[in-house]
Motif scaffolding. Sequence first.
Motif, PDB file in Angstrom:
ATOM      1  N   LEU A  89      71.262  -4.177 -82.460  1.00  7.55           N
ATOM      2  CA  LEU A  89      71.880  -5.324 -81.771  1.00  7.55           C
ATOM      3  C   LEU A  89      71.869  -6.573 -82.644  1.00  7.55           C
ATOM      4  CD1 LEU A  89      70.560  -4.985 -78.108  1.00  7.55           C
ATOM      5  CD2 LEU A  89      72.941  -4.983 -78.860  1.00  7.55           C
ATOM      6  N   ILE A  90      70.726  -6.849 -83.245  1.00  3.49           N
ATOM      7  CA  ILE A  90      70.608  -8.030 -84.103  1.00  3.49           C
ATOM      8  C   ILE A  90      71.570  -7.930 -85.277  1.00  3.49           C
ATOM      9  CG2 ILE A  90      69.069  -9.275 -85.678  1.00  3.49           C
ATOM     10  CD1 ILE A  90      66.760  -8.400 -83.742  1.00  3.49           C
ATOM     11  N   LEU A  91      71.598  -6.770 -85.908  1.00  2.28           N
ATOM     12  CA  LEU A  91      72.469  -6.589 -87.067  1.00  2.28           C
ATOM     13  C   LEU A  91      73.941  -6.666 -86.687  1.00  2.28           C
ATOM     14  CD1 LEU A  91      72.651  -6.122 -90.072  1.00  2.28           C
ATOM     15  CD2 LEU A  91      72.440  -3.663 -89.653  1.00  2.28           C
ATOM     16  N   SER A  92      74.321  -6.092 -85.567  1.00  4.81           N
ATOM     17  CA  SER A  92      75.733  -6.128 -85.172  1.00  4.81           C
ATOM     18  C   SER A  92      76.172  -7.542 -84.792  1.00  4.81           C
ATOM     19  CB  SER A  92      76.018  -5.142 -84.035  1.00  4.81           C
ATOM     20  OG  SER A  92      75.255  -5.446 -82.897  1.00  4.81           O
ATOM     21  N   ILE A  93      75.357  -8.259 -84.051  1.00  2.00           N
ATOM     22  CA  ILE A  93      75.710  -9.634 -83.659  1.00  2.00           C
ATOM     23  C   ILE A  93      75.825 -10.530 -84.883  1.00  2.00           C
ATOM     24  CG2 ILE A  93      74.869 -11.701 -82.462  1.00  2.00           C
ATOM     25  CD1 ILE A  93      73.728  -9.735 -80.315  1.00  2.00           C
ATOM     26  N   SER A  94      74.852 -10.445 -85.787  1.00  6.32           N
ATOM     27  CA  SER A  94      74.888 -11.313 -86.966  1.00  6.32           C
ATOM     28  C   SER A  94      76.054 -10.948 -87.889  1.00  6.32           C
ATOM     29  CB  SER A  94      73.559 -11.270 -87.720  1.00  6.32           C
ATOM     30  OG  SER A  94      73.211  -9.954 -88.066  1.00  6.32           O
ATOM     31  N   THR A  95      76.402  -9.675 -87.962  1.00  2.00           N
ATOM     32  CA  THR A  95      77.544  -9.266 -88.796  1.00  2.00           C
ATOM     33  C   THR A  95      78.849  -9.762 -88.195  1.00  2.00           C
ATOM     34  OG1 THR A  95      76.331  -7.313 -89.537  1.00  2.00           O
ATOM     35  CG2 THR A  95      78.704  -7.322 -89.886  1.00  2.00           C
ATOM     36  N   VAL A  96      78.996  -9.670 -86.886  1.00  2.00           N
ATOM     37  CA  VAL A  96      80.204 -10.189 -86.239  1.00  2.00           C
ATOM     38  C   VAL A  96      80.310 -11.699 -86.460  1.00  2.00           C
ATOM     39  CG1 VAL A  96      81.315 -10.590 -83.996  1.00  2.00           C
ATOM     40  CG2 VAL A  96      80.411  -8.328 -84.556  1.00  2.00           C
ATOM     41  N   LEU A  97      79.192 -12.408 -86.383  1.00  4.43           N
ATOM     42  CA  LEU A  97      79.210 -13.843 -86.667  1.00  4.43           C
ATOM     43  C   LEU A  97      79.644 -14.112 -88.106  1.00  4.43           C
ATOM     44  CD1 LEU A  97      75.963 -15.005 -84.835  1.00  4.43           C
ATOM     45  CD2 LEU A  97      78.326 -15.559 -84.206  1.00  4.43           C
ATOM     46  N   TYR A  98      79.227 -13.269 -89.020  1.00  3.52           N
ATOM     47  CA  TYR A  98      79.601 -13.407 -90.430  1.00  3.52           C
ATOM     48  C   TYR A  98      81.097 -13.148 -90.635  1.00  3.52           C
ATOM     49  CZ  TYR A  98      79.703 -12.389 -95.471  1.00  3.52           C
ATOM     50  OH  TYR A  98      80.002 -12.363 -96.817  1.00  3.52           O
ATOM     51  N   ILE A  99      81.666 -12.248 -89.857  1.00  2.00           N
ATOM     52  CA  ILE A  99      83.079 -11.893 -89.998  1.00  2.00           C
ATOM     53  C   ILE A  99      83.984 -13.009 -89.487  1.00  2.00           C
ATOM     54  CG2 ILE A  99      84.869 -10.319 -89.159  1.00  2.00           C
ATOM     55  CD1 ILE A  99      82.673  -8.115 -89.166  1.00  2.00           C
ATOM     56  N   ILE A 100      83.594 -13.675 -88.416  1.00  2.00           N
ATOM     57  CA  ILE A 100      84.423 -14.721 -87.809  1.00  2.00           C
ATOM     58  C   ILE A 100      84.386 -15.970 -88.702  1.00  2.00           C
ATOM     59  CG2 ILE A 100      84.708 -16.224 -85.794  1.00  2.00           C
ATOM     60  CD1 ILE A 100      83.289 -13.985 -84.163  1.00  2.00           C
ATOM     61  N   PRO A 101      85.541 -16.453 -89.172  1.00  2.00           N
ATOM     62  CA  PRO A 101      85.552 -17.580 -90.111  1.00  2.00           C
ATOM     63  C   PRO A 101      84.798 -18.822 -89.619  1.00  2.00           C
ATOM     64  CG  PRO A 101      87.731 -16.602 -89.990  1.00  2.00           C
ATOM     65  CD  PRO A 101      86.891 -15.938 -88.922  1.00  2.00           C
ATOM     66  N   GLN A 102      84.915 -19.141 -88.343  1.00  2.00           N
ATOM     67  CA  GLN A 102      84.261 -20.347 -87.824  1.00  2.00           C
ATOM     68  C   GLN A 102      82.743 -20.233 -87.788  1.00  2.00           C
ATOM     69  OE1 GLN A 102      86.818 -18.766 -86.514  1.00  2.00           O
ATOM     70  NE2 GLN A 102      88.462 -20.233 -86.136  1.00  2.00           N
ATOM     71  N   THR A 103      82.216 -19.021 -87.776  1.00  2.00           N
ATOM     72  CA  THR A 103      80.766 -18.829 -87.685  1.00  2.00           C
ATOM     73  C   THR A 103      80.202 -18.077 -88.893  1.00  2.00           C
ATOM     74  OG1 THR A 103      81.087 -16.791 -86.405  1.00  2.00           O
ATOM     75  CG2 THR A 103      80.795 -18.850 -85.154  1.00  2.00           C
ATOM     76  N   SER A 104      81.002 -17.949 -89.951  1.00  2.00           N
ATOM     77  CA  SER A 104      80.556 -17.162 -91.104  1.00  2.00           C
ATOM     78  C   SER A 104      79.297 -17.734 -91.746  1.00  2.00           C
ATOM     79  CB  SER A 104      81.673 -17.022 -92.141  1.00  2.00           C
ATOM     80  OG  SER A 104      82.020 -18.277 -92.673  1.00  2.00           O
ATOM     81  N   GLY A 105      79.161 -19.047 -91.782  1.00  2.00           N
ATOM     82  CA  GLY A 105      77.954 -19.650 -92.355  1.00  2.00           C
ATOM     83  C   GLY A 105      76.711 -19.304 -91.558  1.00  2.00           C
ATOM     84  N   PHE A 106      76.823 -19.386 -90.245  1.00  2.00           N
ATOM     85  CA  PHE A 106      75.697 -19.049 -89.372  1.00  2.00           C
ATOM     86  C   PHE A 106      75.343 -17.569 -89.497  1.00  2.00           C
ATOM     87  CE2 PHE A 106      74.018 -18.251 -84.957  1.00  2.00           C
ATOM     88  CZ  PHE A 106      72.808 -18.891 -85.161  1.00  2.00           C
ATOM     89  N   ILE A 119      81.382  -3.948 -93.506  1.00  2.00           N
ATOM     90  CA  ILE A 119      81.480  -2.528 -93.149  1.00  2.00           C
ATOM     91  C   ILE A 119      80.121  -1.854 -93.298  1.00  2.00           C
ATOM     92  CG2 ILE A 119      82.407  -0.304 -93.941  1.00  2.00           C
ATOM     93  CD1 ILE A 119      85.070  -1.836 -94.470  1.00  2.00           C
ATOM     94  N   MET A 120      79.434  -2.150 -94.383  1.00  2.00           N
ATOM     95  CA  MET A 120      78.125  -1.512 -94.603  1.00  2.00           C
ATOM     96  C   MET A 120      77.117  -1.946 -93.535  1.00  2.00           C
ATOM     97  SD  MET A 120      78.002  -1.369 -98.714  1.00  2.00           S
ATOM     98  CE  MET A 120      76.923   0.027 -98.876  1.00  2.00           C
ATOM     99  N   PHE A 121      77.104  -3.246 -93.205  1.00  2.00           N
ATOM    100  CA  PHE A 121      76.196  -3.720 -92.162  1.00  2.00           C
ATOM    101  C   PHE A 121      76.560  -3.113 -90.809  1.00  2.00           C
ATOM    102  CE2 PHE A 121      75.033  -7.683 -94.704  1.00  2.00           C
ATOM    103  CZ  PHE A 121      73.733  -7.267 -94.919  1.00  2.00           C
ATOM    104  N   LEU A 122      77.847  -3.059 -90.490  1.00  2.00           N
ATOM    105  CA  LEU A 122      78.264  -2.508 -89.201  1.00  2.00           C
ATOM    106  C   LEU A 122      77.961  -1.013 -89.093  1.00  2.00           C
ATOM    107  CD1 LEU A 122      81.608  -4.421 -88.537  1.00  2.00           C
ATOM    108  CD2 LEU A 122      79.425  -4.687 -87.334  1.00  2.00           C
ATOM    109  N   MET A 123      78.079  -0.293 -90.208  1.00  2.00           N
ATOM    110  CA  MET A 123      77.720   1.125 -90.190  1.00  2.00           C
ATOM    111  C   MET A 123      76.244   1.289 -89.860  1.00  2.00           C
ATOM    112  SD  MET A 123      80.001   2.827 -93.313  1.00  2.00           S
ATOM    113  CE  MET A 123      78.526   3.316 -94.121  1.00  2.00           C
ATOM    114  N   GLY A 124      75.404   0.470 -90.481  1.00  2.00           N
ATOM    115  CA  GLY A 124      73.976   0.526 -90.176  1.00  2.00           C
ATOM    116  C   GLY A 124      73.689   0.147 -88.739  1.00  2.00           C
TER     117      GLY A 124
END
Length: 132
Positions: free
Chosen positions: A59-76, A24-29
Amino acid sequence: MEDNKPTSKARLWISYILQGLISIMFLMGAVMNLLQTEQAVAGATSLGYPESSVVYLGLILSISTVLYIIPQTSGFGAVILTGWLGGAVATHIIHGDSAFETLFPVLFGIVLWLAIWLRLGKVQVFALFNKY
């Protein structure tokens, strides 16, 4: 040696709560940057970033945060966000900011990885990619 014990419900819930708070904090930023709010632009320019970079940072922050949220890509996503936080630490050091401002991104990084560790019981980056 693999430990196949199931993760307790308490650990799972704590993991989800921590991951949710960080996300949430990353997505707000990210949204503030994408919308180019006055606060986001002022913050970026005061740290030496050009005004034109605010949308790209969002854009970078939103894409990387979405990747973190998705269980299959959370490590990436966690790896990319760790790089993001490292850049934040470097920026604060360059600007001579307080110890708190400099260490705050480090604390975020610890919580980011703690959420994954609580859920999976390991924080081996390559094992995270092979988990799913």
